[in-house]
Design an enzyme around this catalytic site. Structure first.
Site, PDB file in Angstrom:
ATOM      1  N   CYS A  51      63.156   3.818  22.708  1.00 20.29           N
ATOM      2  CA  CYS A  51      64.354   3.641  23.731  1.00 20.29           C
ATOM      3  C   CYS A  51      63.949   2.616  24.966  1.00 20.29           C
ATOM      4  O   CYS A  51      63.056   1.775  24.577  1.00 20.29           O
ATOM      5  CB  CYS A  51      64.548   5.092  24.450  1.00 20.29           C
ATOM      6  SG  CYS A  51      63.326   5.770  25.271  1.00 20.29           S
ATOM      7  N   ARG A  78      64.514   9.709  26.287  1.00 22.31           N
ATOM      8  CA  ARG A  78      65.006   9.946  24.882  1.00 22.31           C
ATOM      9  C   ARG A  78      63.913   9.648  23.812  1.00 22.31           C
ATOM     10  O   ARG A  78      63.921  10.678  22.959  1.00 22.31           O
ATOM     11  CB  ARG A  78      66.271   8.979  24.571  1.00 22.31           C
ATOM     12  CG  ARG A  78      67.454   9.250  25.664  1.00 22.31           C
ATOM     13  CD  ARG A  78      68.321   8.005  25.376  1.00 22.31           C
ATOM     14  NE  ARG A  78      67.466   6.700  26.087  1.00 22.31           N
ATOM     15  CZ  ARG A  78      68.414   5.530  26.171  1.00 22.31           C
ATOM     16  NH1 ARG A  78      69.475   5.130  25.649  1.00 22.31           N
ATOM     17  NH2 ARG A  78      67.520   4.481  26.800  1.00 22.31           N
ATOM     18  N   ASP A 124      71.644   7.233  27.728  1.00 18.65           N
ATOM     19  CA  ASP A 124      70.656   7.321  28.613  1.00 18.65           C
ATOM     20  C   ASP A 124      70.693   8.271  29.739  1.00 18.65           C
ATOM     21  O   ASP A 124      71.937   8.290  30.520  1.00 18.65           O
ATOM     22  CB  ASP A 124      70.552   5.843  29.377  1.00 18.65           C
ATOM     23  CG  ASP A 124      69.407   5.542  30.251  1.00 18.65           C
ATOM     24  OD1 ASP A 124      68.589   6.789  30.384  1.00 18.65           O
ATOM     25  OD2 ASP A 124      69.114   4.561  30.724  1.00 18.65           O
TER      26      ASP A 124
HETATM   27  P1  4NP Z   1      64.751   6.247  28.465  1.00 16.07           P
HETATM   28  O1  4NP Z   1      65.414   6.479  29.937  1.00 16.07           O
HETATM   29  O2  4NP Z   1      65.020   4.959  28.063  1.00 16.07           O
HETATM   30  O3  4NP Z   1      65.461   7.390  27.698  1.00 16.07           O
HETATM   31  O4  4NP Z   1      63.218   6.595  28.618  1.00 16.07           O
HETATM   32  C1  4NP Z   1      65.282   5.488  30.780  1.00 16.07           C
HETATM   33  C2  4NP Z   1      64.174   5.949  31.633  1.00 16.07           C
HETATM   34  C3  4NP Z   1      63.757   5.036  32.927  1.00 16.07           C
HETATM   35  C4  4NP Z   1      64.752   4.032  33.067  1.00 16.07           C
HETATM   36  C5  4NP Z   1      65.670   3.666  32.466  1.00 16.07           C
HETATM   37  C6  4NP Z   1      65.986   4.599  31.469  1.00 16.07           C
HETATM   38  N1  4NP Z   1      64.432   3.025  34.192  1.00 16.07           N
HETATM   39  O5  4NP Z   1      65.198   2.320  34.568  1.00 16.07           O
HETATM   40  O6  4NP Z   1      63.213   3.275  34.776  1.00 16.07           O
END
Ligand code: 4NP
Length: 160
Positions: free
Chosen positions: A11, A17, A128
């Site tokens: 991800c 995720r 997300d």
């Molecule tokens: P992930 O969620 O891609 O599912 O781990 C996110 C975690 C952090 C961020 C964006 C999405 N961020 O912008 O820090």
């Protein structure tokens, strides 16, 4: 080790995720007695959270369903194409960022979208949850449980 089947979920941050997908699939693999046959990992395209545990909200929602999400965030690299048999992206942005790192055309055939394995949901990506409320985390877990079950079914009946 060498002949184990290896899967990495990817991800953006590798704190919501993909570590959840990793923890869910690992539990299903253990429950089905397949731990000696399949290796599961996760990574993020950004590297923003390198070294971090999964987001505390994802861990809390996961633990309520009996999962332990405790992987350490790391960035996805082109070396992962050599290490893994399947590379599974949570959304289209992740998919394209992974494909950009593919060393050759054949390696690109290892890359899938998580929703390719959905069984009962029609979502076109795993959303997300980072800026969402509790409902967003619960939806992600519902989608991931469904797709992990579909993925494991495909792997175990040899229909990848
Ligand atoms: P992930 O969620 O891609 O599912 O781990 C996110 C975690 C952090 C961020 C964006 C999405 N961020 O912008 O820090």
């Amino acid at each position: 080790m060498a002949d184990k089947y290896k899967i990495v979920f990817v991800c953006l941050g590798n704190i919501c995720r993909s570590p959840a997908a990793e923890g869910i699939l690992k539990k299903m693999i253990e429950d089905q007695g397949l731990a000696n046959e399949i290796i599961v990992d996760s990574a993020g395209t950004s590297g923003y959270h390198d070294g971090d545990l999964p987001d505390h909200r994802m861990r809390k929602h996961g633990s309520r369903r009996g999962y332990r999400f405790d992987s350490i965030s790391r960035k996805f690299t082109s070396n992962d194409f050599d290490q893994f048999d399947m590379i599974i992206a949570m959304d289209d942005s992740n998919y394209h960022n992974i494909m950009r790192l593919s060393p050759d055309l054949e390696s690109g055939t290892k890359v899938y979208r998580m929703v390719d394995f959905s069984q009962k949901y029609m979502h076109d990506h795993i959303p997300d949850p980072y800026y969402s409320g509790a409902d967003g985390f619960e939806l992600v877990l519902d989608l991931l449980e469904d797709a992990c079950e579909g993925l494991l079914r495909k792997i175990t009946i040899g229909d990848k």
